[in-house]
Motif scaffolding. Structure first.
Motif, PDB file in Angstrom:
ATOM      1  N   PRO A  68      54.971  50.563  55.611  1.00 33.57           N
ATOM      2  CA  PRO A  68      54.351  51.148  54.787  1.00 33.57           C
ATOM      3  C   PRO A  68      54.508  50.423  53.603  1.00 33.57           C
ATOM      4  N   SER A  69      53.433  50.308  52.703  1.00 29.17           N
ATOM      5  CA  SER A  69      53.752  49.295  51.452  1.00 29.17           C
ATOM      6  C   SER A  69      52.956  50.000  50.326  1.00 29.17           C
ATOM      7  N   ARG A  70      53.569  49.685  49.052  1.00 30.42           N
ATOM      8  CA  ARG A  70      52.999  49.822  47.855  1.00 30.42           C
ATOM      9  C   ARG A  70      52.332  48.582  47.281  1.00 30.42           C
ATOM     10  N   ILE A  71      51.128  48.709  46.999  1.00 31.42           N
ATOM     11  CA  ILE A  71      50.363  47.462  46.493  1.00 31.42           C
ATOM     12  C   ILE A  71      49.872  47.879  45.265  1.00 31.42           C
ATOM     13  N   ALA A  72      50.339  46.854  44.227  1.00 33.14           N
ATOM     14  CA  ALA A  72      49.859  47.242  42.897  1.00 33.14           C
ATOM     15  C   ALA A  72      48.778  46.073  42.581  1.00 33.14           C
ATOM     16  N   THR A  73      47.699  46.539  42.064  1.00 33.37           N
ATOM     17  CA  THR A  73      46.300  45.480  41.692  1.00 33.37           C
ATOM     18  C   THR A  73      46.482  45.569  40.078  1.00 33.37           C
ATOM     19  N   VAL A  74      46.714  44.013  39.617  1.00 36.59           N
ATOM     20  CA  VAL A  74      46.628  43.879  38.297  1.00 36.59           C
ATOM     21  C   VAL A  74      45.450  43.266  37.860  1.00 36.59           C
ATOM     22  N   SER A  75      45.245  43.109  36.577  1.00 38.27           N
ATOM     23  CA  SER A  75      43.971  42.628  35.830  1.00 38.27           C
ATOM     24  C   SER A  75      44.300  41.109  35.265  1.00 38.27           C
ATOM     25  N   ALA A  76      43.858  40.025  36.242  1.00 35.48           N
ATOM     26  CA  ALA A  76      43.949  38.719  36.177  1.00 35.48           C
ATOM     27  C   ALA A  76      43.437  38.064  37.371  1.00 35.48           C
ATOM     28  N   GLY A  77      43.304  36.860  37.214  1.00 33.26           N
ATOM     29  CA  GLY A  77      42.635  36.150  38.430  1.00 33.26           C
ATOM     30  C   GLY A  77      42.526  34.664  38.171  1.00 33.26           C
ATOM     31  N   PRO A 125      49.840  32.188  48.419  1.00 38.48           N
ATOM     32  CA  PRO A 125      50.832  32.443  49.333  1.00 38.48           C
ATOM     33  C   PRO A 125      52.088  32.119  48.937  1.00 38.48           C
ATOM     34  N   ARG A 126      52.306  31.372  48.000  1.00 33.77           N
ATOM     35  CA  ARG A 126      53.441  30.821  47.391  1.00 33.77           C
ATOM     36  C   ARG A 126      54.145  31.508  46.198  1.00 33.77           C
ATOM     37  N   THR A 127      53.527  32.512  45.718  1.00 33.83           N
ATOM     38  CA  THR A 127      53.528  33.076  44.174  1.00 33.83           C
ATOM     39  C   THR A 127      54.011  34.400  44.267  1.00 33.83           C
ATOM     40  N   GLN A 128      54.803  34.659  43.558  1.00 34.77           N
ATOM     41  CA  GLN A 128      55.345  36.161  43.217  1.00 34.77           C
ATOM     42  C   GLN A 128      55.342  36.379  41.757  1.00 34.77           C
ATOM     43  N   GLY A 129      55.415  37.668  41.455  1.00 32.93           N
ATOM     44  CA  GLY A 129      55.496  38.255  40.197  1.00 32.93           C
ATOM     45  C   GLY A 129      56.935  38.978  40.000  1.00 32.93           C
ATOM     46  N   TYR A 130      57.278  39.563  38.877  1.00 32.31           N
ATOM     47  CA  TYR A 130      58.663  40.070  38.713  1.00 32.31           C
ATOM     48  C   TYR A 130      58.304  41.436  38.115  1.00 32.31           C
ATOM     49  N   ALA A 131      59.039  42.473  38.371  1.00 30.77           N
ATOM     50  CA  ALA A 131      59.103  43.755  37.533  1.00 30.77           C
ATOM     51  C   ALA A 131      60.415  44.166  37.243  1.00 30.77           C
ATOM     52  N   ASN A 132      60.758  43.938  36.095  1.00 31.73           N
ATOM     53  CA  ASN A 132      62.150  44.543  35.931  1.00 31.73           C
ATOM     54  C   ASN A 132      63.311  43.579  36.700  1.00 31.73           C
ATOM     55  N   GLY A 133      62.786  42.403  36.894  1.00 30.71           N
ATOM     56  CA  GLY A 133      63.623  41.303  37.398  1.00 30.71           C
ATOM     57  C   GLY A 133      63.809  41.387  39.012  1.00 30.71           C
ATOM     58  N   ASP A 155      59.385  47.509  47.074  1.00 32.33           N
ATOM     59  CA  ASP A 155      60.980  47.204  47.000  1.00 32.33           C
ATOM     60  C   ASP A 155      61.230  47.833  45.534  1.00 32.33           C
ATOM     61  N   LEU A 156      60.330  48.119  44.663  1.00 33.77           N
ATOM     62  CA  LEU A 156      60.520  48.666  43.322  1.00 33.77           C
ATOM     63  C   LEU A 156      61.281  50.133  43.502  1.00 33.77           C
ATOM     64  N   ASP A 157      62.195  50.428  42.685  1.00 33.45           N
ATOM     65  CA  ASP A 157      62.485  51.755  42.361  1.00 33.45           C
ATOM     66  C   ASP A 157      61.475  52.845  41.860  1.00 33.45           C
ATOM     67  N   GLU A 158      60.553  52.208  41.047  1.00 29.61           N
ATOM     68  CA  GLU A 158      59.725  52.908  40.416  1.00 29.61           C
ATOM     69  C   GLU A 158      58.412  52.016  40.248  1.00 29.61           C
ATOM     70  N   ASP A 159      57.103  52.761  40.378  1.00 31.07           N
ATOM     71  CA  ASP A 159      55.798  51.880  39.941  1.00 31.07           C
ATOM     72  C   ASP A 159      55.871  51.180  38.594  1.00 31.07           C
TER      73      ASP A 159
END
Length: 347
Positions: free
Chosen positions: A253-262, A273-281, A301-305
């Motif tokens: 079960p996953s939470r998926i965030a869609t962001v504005s960029a591409g 496949p080899r990239t990640q972003g960061y939220a609160n580190g 895996d974030l504590d909050e959205d």
């Protein structure tokens, strides 16, 4: 606001220039390369920042790039043009007070005929076989050139980002041989050459990528920071897929965030496949394909959205993104698109 924000740290830019300036002896002038619109970060703002830091000589690729820089800096600083004096460049070279780095006999003839007495430099080829006069051409023109208003003799290293490459010492030897006895300032090194040591510094160095936070200057402070706003977050059940081509399937079960960029914003599709972003580190991997305007991140895996995802920060540099895309930091910087809301910060 659903536009991604590109933040340019002008203090970091100035600090990188000062650090590279300090890496050379006091008698060496440290210039700045601000071609390609200041590596995509706005050449006018970059030029003003570096001028305040102490730079008085700037390099661009083509004459047209110099207009914004001259407007930003006024008449004092020197602007040199790597591509030399091409057909149609005469008026710009004259009106903007540019110093073309002449690359051939044809360019030398064009320059002295069109603008007699106007300053110029000469670029010599020492083995890269890209731009510059061959040693035999230079030998034929040397005395004529030295009798004119020549301001600089330069060449360019092909393998400076690899300190142990034999090409470095080979080009250094050739440059020394063909410029011996020239009472004119000489320049061989960009960022990588500065880091090779004082034998490569001569009179003028020309840092480029190191100013903007890129390799091979490992001590560089990051200059570009990229924050992507979250448009929507959804729950995805195991077995469901995300994005074009069903390329990612949820294993939990996953939470998926869609962001504005591409990829229209210079975030290359291949890097997904080899990239990640960061939220609160916390790292949040890209899932699915990067599309033209949207990217999806796993934020389970974030504590909050999160409200936004950081793509460029102190944890993930332009060179990290470049590695993920199979390219170099230069391409990442210069590809950053025009849709970003740009913030320029300094103390």
């Amino acid at each position: 606001m659903t536009t991604a924000t590109l933040t340019i740290d002008l203090d970091a830019l100035a600090a990188n220039w000062r650090a590279l300036d300090a890496a050379s002896d006091p008698g060496v002038e440290t210039a700045a390369v601000i071609k390609a619109n200041g590596y995509g970060l706005d050449s006018g703002r970059v030029a003003r920042t570096l001028a305040r830091a102490g730079a008085r000589k700037f390099f661009v690729a083509v004459a047209e790039e110099a207009a914004a820089i001259r407007q930003a800096l006024g008449p004092g600083p020197e602007i040199c043009v790597f591509s030399g004096h091409g057909p149609g460049d005469t008026d710009m070279i004259h009106d903007l007070h540019l110093v073309p780095m002449l690359n051939s006999i044809d360019q030398m003839l064009r320059h002295v005929e069109a603008l007699p007495g106007h300053d110029f430099g000469v670029q010599l080829d020492t083995g890269m076989n890209r731009l510059g006069m061959e040693p035999a051409e230079w030998a034929a023109l040397r005395e004529i050139a030295l009798g004119q208003n020549i301001q600089l003799i330069m060449s360019h290293l092909a393998c400076a980002d690899d300190p142990d490459h034999p090409m470095n010492s080979q080009q250094l030897q050739v440059f020394n041989e063909i410029t011996q006895g020239c009472d004119v300032p000489r320049s061989l090194s960009a960022t990588g050459g500065i880091l090779l040591g004082p034998d490569y510094h001569f009179d003028v160095t020309r840092p480029g990528i190191g100013l903007y936070g890129g390799q091979p200057f490992e001590q560089a402070q990051p200059v570009a920071h990229l924050n992507l706003p979250v448009i929507q977050i959804r729950d995805v059940e195991p077995g469901e897929t995300v994005g074009y081509g069903n390329s990612w399937t949820a294993a939990r079960p996953s939470r998926i965030a869609t962001v504005s960029a591409g990829y229209a914003d210079g975030i290359h599709r291949i890097m997904a496949p080899r990239t990640q972003g960061y939220a609160n580190g916390v790292p949040c991997p890209v899932v699915g394909r990067i599309s033209m305007d949207l990217i999806t991140f796993d934020v389970t895996d974030l504590d909050e959205d999160p409200l936004e995802i950081e793509l460029l920060n102190a944890q993930q540099t332009v060179d990290d993104l470049a590695d993920a895309a199979g390219t170099i930091g230069y391409e990442i910087l210069t590809a950053l698109g025009g849709r970003y809301r740009r913030r320029y910060v300094s103390s």
